[in-house]
Design a protein around this motif. Structure first.
Motif, mmCIF file in Angstrom:
data_model
loop_
_atom_site.group_PDB
_atom_site.id
_atom_site.type_symbol
_atom_site.label_atom_id
_atom_site.label_comp_id
_atom_site.label_asym_id
_atom_site.label_seq_id
_atom_site.Cartn_x
_atom_site.Cartn_y
_atom_site.Cartn_z
ATOM 1 N N TYR A 77 0.844 -1.196 0.000
ATOM 2 C CA TYR A 77 0.000 0.000 0.000
ATOM 3 C C TYR A 77 0.881 1.248 0.000
ATOM 4 O O TYR A 77 2.023 1.220 0.467
ATOM 5 C CB TYR A 77 -0.904 0.038 1.237
ATOM 6 C CG TYR A 77 -2.046 -0.944 1.215
ATOM 7 C CD1 TYR A 77 -3.349 -0.523 0.960
ATOM 8 C CD2 TYR A 77 -1.829 -2.299 1.454
ATOM 9 C CE1 TYR A 77 -4.408 -1.426 0.949
ATOM 10 C CE2 TYR A 77 -2.878 -3.209 1.438
ATOM 11 C CZ TYR A 77 -4.162 -2.765 1.188
ATOM 12 O OH TYR A 77 -5.200 -3.663 1.168
ATOM 13 N N GLN A 78 0.333 2.340 -0.508
ATOM 14 C CA GLN A 78 1.009 3.627 -0.430
ATOM 15 C C GLN A 78 0.137 4.600 0.355
ATOM 16 O O GLN A 78 -1.096 4.511 0.327
ATOM 17 C CB GLN A 78 1.288 4.190 -1.823
ATOM 18 C CG GLN A 78 0.048 4.401 -2.674
ATOM 19 C CD GLN A 78 0.370 4.943 -4.056
ATOM 20 O OE1 GLN A 78 1.373 5.610 -4.241
ATOM 21 N NE2 GLN A 78 -0.485 4.654 -5.016
ATOM 22 N N LEU A 79 0.776 5.509 1.059
ATOM 23 C CA LEU A 79 0.054 6.538 1.807
ATOM 24 C C LEU A 79 -0.229 7.686 0.843
ATOM 25 O O LEU A 79 0.701 8.268 0.282
ATOM 26 C CB LEU A 79 0.898 7.008 2.989
ATOM 27 C CG LEU A 79 0.219 7.821 4.084
ATOM 28 C CD1 LEU A 79 1.072 7.783 5.349
ATOM 29 C CD2 LEU A 79 0.003 9.268 3.674
ATOM 30 N N VAL A 80 -1.512 8.009 0.647
ATOM 31 C CA VAL A 80 -1.856 9.017 -0.358
ATOM 32 C C VAL A 80 -2.405 10.307 0.231
ATOM 33 O O VAL A 80 -2.333 11.356 -0.402
ATOM 34 C CB VAL A 80 -2.865 8.460 -1.392
ATOM 35 C CG1 VAL A 80 -2.235 7.329 -2.191
ATOM 36 C CG2 VAL A 80 -4.152 8.007 -0.728
ATOM 37 N N GLU A 81 -2.987 10.240 1.431
ATOM 38 C CA GLU A 81 -3.566 11.459 2.003
ATOM 39 C C GLU A 81 -3.504 11.408 3.522
ATOM 40 O O GLU A 81 -3.681 10.351 4.133
ATOM 41 C CB GLU A 81 -5.032 11.636 1.581
ATOM 42 C CG GLU A 81 -5.642 12.951 2.077
ATOM 43 C CD GLU A 81 -7.157 13.010 1.943
ATOM 44 O OE1 GLU A 81 -7.688 14.116 1.766
ATOM 45 O OE2 GLU A 81 -7.807 11.956 2.029
ATOM 46 N N SER A 82 -3.247 12.560 4.110
ATOM 47 C CA SER A 82 -3.360 12.749 5.553
ATOM 48 C C SER A 82 -4.520 13.705 5.794
ATOM 49 O O SER A 82 -4.648 14.724 5.111
ATOM 50 C CB SER A 82 -2.057 13.344 6.104
ATOM 51 O OG SER A 82 -2.225 13.760 7.444
ATOM 52 N N SER A 83 -5.387 13.376 6.753
ATOM 53 C CA SER A 83 -6.539 14.239 7.021
ATOM 54 C C SER A 83 -6.772 14.341 8.519
ATOM 55 O O SER A 83 -6.302 13.502 9.302
ATOM 56 C CB SER A 83 -7.798 13.702 6.327
ATOM 57 O OG SER A 83 -8.113 12.404 6.793
ATOM 58 N N VAL A 84 -7.490 15.379 8.920
ATOM 59 C CA VAL A 84 -7.871 15.542 10.319
ATOM 60 C C VAL A 84 -9.383 15.691 10.399
ATOM 61 O O VAL A 84 -10.019 16.261 9.510
ATOM 62 C CB VAL A 84 -7.180 16.758 10.981
ATOM 63 C CG1 VAL A 84 -5.686 16.547 11.078
ATOM 64 C CG2 VAL A 84 -7.489 18.038 10.230
ATOM 65 N N ASP A 85 -9.946 15.151 11.468
ATOM 66 C CA ASP A 85 -11.369 15.306 11.756
ATOM 67 C C ASP A 85 -11.530 16.396 12.804
ATOM 68 O O ASP A 85 -10.963 16.305 13.903
ATOM 69 C CB ASP A 85 -11.964 13.994 12.265
ATOM 70 C CG ASP A 85 -12.154 12.976 11.159
ATOM 71 O OD1 ASP A 85 -12.321 13.394 10.004
ATOM 72 O OD2 ASP A 85 -12.134 11.773 11.445
#
Length: 242
Positions: A77-85
């Protein structure tokens, strides 16, 4: 959804994302409701994906889980996005309502789809280098048309009846989730005033408002922090292309 069982117990589910299939022209699945992520679990996911003919598998997971990150990377797998809630108790929001919101008319639909297609540049699909950006944009176009058909979009107009922007929020119990907020490019400099109007319009419903923002979207991050939102959690989106 397909349960992923190990030692007789469900460890999570693999969901077919037919809505994403339509926009991206590939078979898309997503790992949901997983209890833990490890190598054995991801091998089970691979087997199921191969049987389904999956071309892209997605999973959103806690950003601070280093063991899961290692398992994802070792499984390809590759890391494509970082997000915050984010979350904000609406009673605490102190803003100014510069715009009123109304339901869009049919003559507004094409402009709203164009705004959604051209202005949204941050998502797990936009940030995946293996997905053409025009297909990631098309996903937003389809999403907007679906939301308009469901009468879930509200717009603000200027004095000449030109669209300033729109927002979409859904009710979750006593709380609300902000799904989309978009501005016409001619009004881009009014972003903070527009967001303030959105939150003020949600205020009478009470409860909290939740929102998820890509950390690459610096303007939206700043607006949420300035409005008094606090961070509930952070996540990474992982993709595996087959």
């Amino acid at each position: 959804m397909f349960p992923i069982k190990m030692a007789g117990e469900a460890r999570g589910f693999l969901r077919e994302n037919t809505w994403d299939d339509r926009a991206l022209d590939i078979k898309v699945t997503e790992v949901v409701e997983a209890t833990t992520i490890d190598a054995a679990f991801l091998r089970e996911i691979d087997e199921r994906n191969h049987s389904l003919g999956t071309k892209l598998c997605c999973c959103r997971w806690d950003a601070d889980d280093v063991d899961a990150k290692r398992a994802f990377f070792e499984a390809g797998y590759q890391l494509v996005e970082s997000s915050v809630d984010f979350e904000l108790p609406l009673r605490r929001f102190k803003g100014r309502k510069a715009f009123d919101f109304v339901a869009p008319q049919k003559e507004h639909h094409d402009t709203l789809v164009q705004i959604a297609t051209e202005q949204f540049q941050f998502s797990r699909f936009h940030e995946d280098p293996k997905i053409p950006r025009e297909k990631a944009a098309r996903r937003y176009a389809y999403w907007m048309r679906d939301l308009l058909a469901q009468d879930k979009c509200r717009i603000a107009l200027d004095k000449h009846d030109k669209i300033v922007g729109f927002f979409v929020a859904t009710q979750e119990g006593e709380n609300q989730r902000s799904l989309l907020v978009g501005l016409h490019p001619d009004f881009a400099r009014m972003g903070s005033f527009f967001y303030s109007s959105v939150f003020e319009s949600l205020k009478p419903k009470g409860g909290k408002v939740f929102g998820r923002v890509s950390t690459a979207n610096i303007p939206a991050m700043k607006i949420h922090i300035q409005a008094g939102f606090t961070i509930r959690e952070s996540s990474f989106d992982y993709h595996k292309h087959y």
